[in-house]
Write a protein that holds these residues in place. Structure first.
Motif, PDB file in Angstrom:
ATOM      1  N   ILE A  67       9.012 -16.756  13.378  1.00 22.72           N
ATOM      2  CA  ILE A  67       9.652 -15.615  14.048  1.00 22.72           C
ATOM      3  C   ILE A  67       8.625 -14.534  14.383  1.00 22.72           C
ATOM      4  CG2 ILE A  67      11.225 -13.675  13.652  1.00 22.72           C
ATOM      5  CD1 ILE A  67      13.100 -15.689  12.294  1.00 22.72           C
ATOM      6  N   TYR A  68       7.741 -14.209  13.441  1.00 21.28           N
ATOM      7  CA  TYR A  68       6.761 -13.160  13.700  1.00 21.28           C
ATOM      8  C   TYR A  68       5.703 -13.603  14.697  1.00 21.28           C
ATOM      9  CZ  TYR A  68       8.364  -9.491  10.639  1.00 21.28           C
ATOM     10  OH  TYR A  68       9.092  -8.467  10.096  1.00 21.28           O
ATOM     11  N   ALA A  69       5.305 -14.870  14.705  1.00 23.88           N
ATOM     12  CA  ALA A  69       4.351 -15.358  15.708  1.00 23.88           C
ATOM     13  C   ALA A  69       4.964 -15.260  17.099  1.00 23.88           C
ATOM     14  CB  ALA A  69       3.938 -16.788  15.394  1.00 23.88           C
ATOM     15  N   ASN A  70       6.218 -15.655  17.238  1.00 23.30           N
ATOM     16  CA  ASN A  70       6.889 -15.552  18.539  1.00 23.30           C
ATOM     17  C   ASN A  70       7.085 -14.096  18.951  1.00 23.30           C
ATOM     18  OD1 ASN A  70       7.134 -18.293  19.190  1.00 23.30           O
ATOM     19  ND2 ASN A  70       8.897 -18.499  17.842  1.00 23.30           N
ATOM     20  N   LEU A  71       7.426 -13.232  17.989  1.00 22.13           N
ATOM     21  CA  LEU A  71       7.581 -11.809  18.286  1.00 22.13           C
ATOM     22  C   LEU A  71       6.260 -11.209  18.786  1.00 22.13           C
ATOM     23  CD1 LEU A  71       9.369  -9.202  18.090  1.00 22.13           C
ATOM     24  CD2 LEU A  71       8.344  -8.887  15.839  1.00 22.13           C
ATOM     25  N   LEU A  72       5.167 -11.496  18.094  1.00 21.84           N
ATOM     26  CA  LEU A  72       3.863 -10.971  18.515  1.00 21.84           C
ATOM     27  C   LEU A  72       3.464 -11.525  19.878  1.00 21.84           C
ATOM     28  CD1 LEU A  72       1.958 -11.046  15.130  1.00 21.84           C
ATOM     29  CD2 LEU A  72       2.503  -9.037  16.483  1.00 21.84           C
ATOM     30  N   ASN A  73       3.716 -12.799  20.104  1.00 24.43           N
ATOM     31  CA  ASN A  73       3.380 -13.399  21.393  1.00 24.43           C
ATOM     32  C   ASN A  73       4.168 -12.715  22.510  1.00 24.43           C
ATOM     33  OD1 ASN A  73       2.106 -15.350  23.124  1.00 24.43           O
ATOM     34  ND2 ASN A  73       4.099 -16.361  23.229  1.00 24.43           N
ATOM     35  N   TYR A  74       5.449 -12.484  22.279  1.00 27.74           N
ATOM     36  CA  TYR A  74       6.271 -11.857  23.312  1.00 27.74           C
ATOM     37  C   TYR A  74       5.845 -10.407  23.549  1.00 27.74           C
ATOM     38  CZ  TYR A  74      10.152  -9.801  25.794  1.00 27.74           C
ATOM     39  OH  TYR A  74      10.905  -9.121  26.707  1.00 27.74           O
ATOM     40  N   VAL A  75       5.719  -9.625  22.468  1.00 28.77           N
ATOM     41  CA  VAL A  75       5.452  -8.195  22.603  1.00 28.77           C
ATOM     42  C   VAL A  75       4.027  -7.927  23.076  1.00 28.77           C
ATOM     43  CG1 VAL A  75       5.254  -6.042  21.305  1.00 28.77           C
ATOM     44  CG2 VAL A  75       7.198  -7.538  20.925  1.00 28.77           C
ATOM     45  N   MET A  76       3.049  -8.576  22.491  1.00 30.93           N
ATOM     46  CA  MET A  76       1.643  -8.237  22.757  1.00 30.93           C
ATOM     47  C   MET A  76       1.008  -9.030  23.905  1.00 30.93           C
ATOM     48  SD  MET A  76       1.147  -5.828  20.621  1.00 30.93           S
ATOM     49  CE  MET A  76      -0.594  -5.563  20.629  1.00 30.93           C
ATOM     50  N   PRO A  81       1.106  -6.507  27.781  1.00 29.52           N
ATOM     51  CA  PRO A  81      -0.295  -6.726  27.362  1.00 29.52           C
ATOM     52  C   PRO A  81      -1.124  -5.451  27.566  1.00 29.52           C
ATOM     53  CG  PRO A  81       0.134  -7.805  29.449  1.00 29.52           C
ATOM     54  CD  PRO A  81       1.440  -7.250  28.975  1.00 29.52           C
ATOM     55  N   GLN A  82      -1.916  -5.151  26.539  1.00 28.14           N
ATOM     56  CA  GLN A  82      -2.755  -3.966  26.603  1.00 28.14           C
ATOM     57  C   GLN A  82      -4.167  -4.331  26.202  1.00 28.14           C
ATOM     58  OE1 GLN A  82      -1.203  -0.707  24.329  1.00 28.14           O
ATOM     59  NE2 GLN A  82       0.916  -1.187  24.883  1.00 28.14           N
ATOM     60  N   ASP A  83      -5.123  -3.595  26.703  1.00 28.59           N
ATOM     61  CA  ASP A  83      -6.516  -3.780  26.308  1.00 28.59           C
ATOM     62  C   ASP A  83      -6.782  -2.828  25.145  1.00 28.59           C
ATOM     63  OD1 ASP A  83      -9.154  -4.315  26.077  1.00 28.59           O
ATOM     64  OD2 ASP A  83      -9.754  -3.444  27.992  1.00 28.59           O
ATOM     65  N   ILE A  84      -6.720  -3.376  23.937  1.00 28.19           N
ATOM     66  CA  ILE A  84      -6.911  -2.568  22.737  1.00 28.19           C
ATOM     67  C   ILE A  84      -8.267  -2.928  22.151  1.00 28.19           C
ATOM     68  CG2 ILE A  84      -6.026  -2.019  20.431  1.00 28.19           C
ATOM     69  CD1 ILE A  84      -3.276  -2.887  21.455  1.00 28.19           C
ATOM     70  N   GLY A  85      -9.191  -1.990  22.186  1.00 23.62           N
ATOM     71  CA  GLY A  85     -10.507  -2.203  21.614  1.00 23.62           C
ATOM     72  C   GLY A  85     -11.313  -3.262  22.353  1.00 23.62           C
ATOM     73  N   GLY A  86     -11.042  -3.483  23.609  1.00 23.12           N
ATOM     74  CA  GLY A  86     -11.793  -4.452  24.399  1.00 23.12           C
ATOM     75  C   GLY A  86     -11.382  -5.890  24.176  1.00 23.12           C
ATOM     76  N   LYS A  87     -10.316  -6.116  23.430  1.00 23.04           N
ATOM     77  CA  LYS A  87      -9.861  -7.484  23.169  1.00 23.04           C
ATOM     78  C   LYS A  87      -8.989  -7.955  24.336  1.00 23.04           C
ATOM     79  CE  LYS A  87      -9.902  -6.907  18.220  1.00 23.04           C
ATOM     80  NZ  LYS A  87      -9.121  -6.732  17.027  1.00 23.04           N
ATOM     81  N   PRO A  88      -9.211  -9.162  24.787  1.00 20.50           N
ATOM     82  CA  PRO A  88      -8.389  -9.668  25.894  1.00 20.50           C
ATOM     83  C   PRO A  88      -6.959  -9.959  25.436  1.00 20.50           C
ATOM     84  CG  PRO A  88      -9.827 -11.387  25.086  1.00 20.50           C
ATOM     85  CD  PRO A  88     -10.205 -10.132  24.349  1.00 20.50           C
ATOM     86  N   SER A  89      -6.021  -9.825  26.340  1.00 22.93           N
ATOM     87  CA  SER A  89      -4.628 -10.063  26.020  1.00 22.93           C
ATOM     88  C   SER A  89      -4.055 -11.173  26.897  1.00 22.93           C
ATOM     89  CB  SER A  89      -3.820  -8.781  26.224  1.00 22.93           C
ATOM     90  OG  SER A  89      -4.236  -7.794  25.334  1.00 22.93           O
ATOM     91  N   PHE A  90      -4.858 -12.157  27.212  1.00 24.39           N
ATOM     92  CA  PHE A  90      -4.419 -13.213  28.113  1.00 24.39           C
ATOM     93  C   PHE A  90      -3.748 -14.373  27.384  1.00 24.39           C
ATOM     94  CE2 PHE A  90      -8.295 -11.455  30.221  1.00 24.39           C
ATOM     95  CZ  PHE A  90      -7.609 -10.688  31.128  1.00 24.39           C
ATOM     96  N   ALA A  91      -4.107 -14.580  26.118  1.00 25.46           N
ATOM     97  CA  ALA A  91      -3.554 -15.718  25.384  1.00 25.46           C
ATOM     98  C   ALA A  91      -3.389 -15.349  23.918  1.00 25.46           C
ATOM     99  CB  ALA A  91      -4.461 -16.933  25.520  1.00 25.46           C
ATOM    100  N   PHE A  92      -2.444 -16.010  23.281  1.00 23.94           N
ATOM    101  CA  PHE A  92      -2.151 -15.741  21.873  1.00 23.94           C
ATOM    102  C   PHE A  92      -3.340 -16.082  20.982  1.00 23.94           C
ATOM    103  CE2 PHE A  92      -0.413 -16.964  17.733  1.00 23.94           C
ATOM    104  CZ  PHE A  92       0.327 -15.840  17.429  1.00 23.94           C
ATOM    105  N   GLN A  94      -6.434 -15.944  21.529  1.00 20.80           N
ATOM    106  CA  GLN A  94      -7.550 -15.004  21.612  1.00 20.80           C
ATOM    107  C   GLN A  94      -7.344 -13.801  20.684  1.00 20.80           C
ATOM    108  OE1 GLN A  94      -7.413 -14.402  25.877  1.00 20.80           O
ATOM    109  NE2 GLN A  94      -9.304 -15.601  26.151  1.00 20.80           N
ATOM    110  N   ASN A  95      -6.114 -13.437  20.446  1.00 10.35           N
ATOM    111  CA  ASN A  95      -5.816 -12.293  19.578  1.00 10.35           C
ATOM    112  C   ASN A  95      -5.367 -12.704  18.189  1.00 10.35           C
ATOM    113  OD1 ASN A  95      -6.425 -10.455  21.558  1.00 10.35           O
ATOM    114  ND2 ASN A  95      -4.323 -10.278  22.271  1.00 10.35           N
ATOM    115  N   MET A  96      -5.437 -13.976  17.878  1.00  9.88           N
ATOM    116  CA  MET A  96      -4.940 -14.481  16.596  1.00  9.88           C
ATOM    117  C   MET A  96      -5.520 -13.743  15.381  1.00  9.88           C
ATOM    118  SD  MET A  96      -2.961 -16.568  15.162  1.00  9.88           S
ATOM    119  CE  MET A  96      -2.690 -18.232  14.735  1.00  9.88           C
ATOM    120  N   PRO A  97      -6.810 -13.439  15.309  1.00  8.92           N
ATOM    121  CA  PRO A  97      -7.312 -12.726  14.127  1.00  8.92           C
ATOM    122  C   PRO A  97      -6.634 -11.373  13.901  1.00  8.92           C
ATOM    123  CG  PRO A  97      -9.138 -13.662  15.332  1.00  8.92           C
ATOM    124  CD  PRO A  97      -7.920 -13.863  16.185  1.00  8.92           C
ATOM    125  N   ALA A  98      -6.272 -10.685  14.979  1.00  6.19           N
ATOM    126  CA  ALA A  98      -5.598  -9.393  14.826  1.00  6.19           C
ATOM    127  C   ALA A  98      -4.149  -9.582  14.405  1.00  6.19           C
ATOM    128  CB  ALA A  98      -5.662  -8.614  16.131  1.00  6.19           C
TER     129      ALA A  98
END
Length: 173
Positions: A67-76, A81-92, A94-98
């Motif tokens: 549920i939380y993985a799907n929530l983060l994928n949908y919201v972020m 999608p936002q550029d937070i700290g220079g991290k790309p927001s094109f794919a889940f 890519q942001n997995m560590p965050a």
């Protein structure tokens, strides 16, 4: 079939454990044992099956993770999608560590809360339920073994007195 039970009261947990073993060896059915604290080895001596609550906890944790993985994928990623700290927001991925701390907390949240609900439902504990403790001394320093009477009552009473019980009562249920 009789509605009578025997309440054998003990004042030592080791004596209780030996009495449970003797009772099971004599093929008497133990209905319940009331103790003021957990007695190590009592569940094995009574022949109780191991609990399956750990399986429930695992399934609840996996549910929270999904549920939380799907929530983060949908919201972020998908919705906003936002550029937070220079991290790309094109794919889940890519942001997995965050996302790992949030998914971990969601896993723990689901497992903990659903386990409490499962425990209360399984134990038949709900608000305003009356206590089912047959003797108030079992909340302080005594142990009570409840055994159904299926045969000679006097013989069972003497059997439990010989196991070290300080008090043996026959109760009509």
């Amino acid at each position: 079939m009789s509605n009578k039970v025997i309440h054998a009261i003990y004042n030592d947990d080791d004596v209780l454990l030996d009495a449970v073993k003797k009772t099971k060896a004599a093929h008497h059915h133990i209905e319940e044992v009331y103790t003021p604290f957990p007695v190590h080895g009592l569940d094995k001596a009574m022949g109780l099956a191991s609990t399956r609550l750990a399986i429930c906890a695992f399934l609840y944790g996996i549910t929270g993770l999904i549920i939380y993985a799907n929530l983060l994928n949908y919201v972020m990623i998908l919705d906003w999608p936002q550029d937070i700290g220079g991290k790309p927001s094109f794919a889940f991925y890519q942001n997995m560590p965050a996302f790992v701390p949030v998914m971990f907390e969601g896993t723990v949240f689901f497992a903990a809360h659903l386990m409490v609900i499962t425990f209360y439902m399984r134990s038949k504990l709900w608000p305003f339920k009356k206590a089912e403790n047959p003797d108030v001394r079992t909340t302080d320093d005594h142990f009570l073994m409840e055994v159904g009477v299926h045969g000679n009552e006097e013989e069972l009473v003497s059997f439990f007195q010989n196991t070290g019980a300080i008090e043996v009562k026959v109760i009509e249920k």
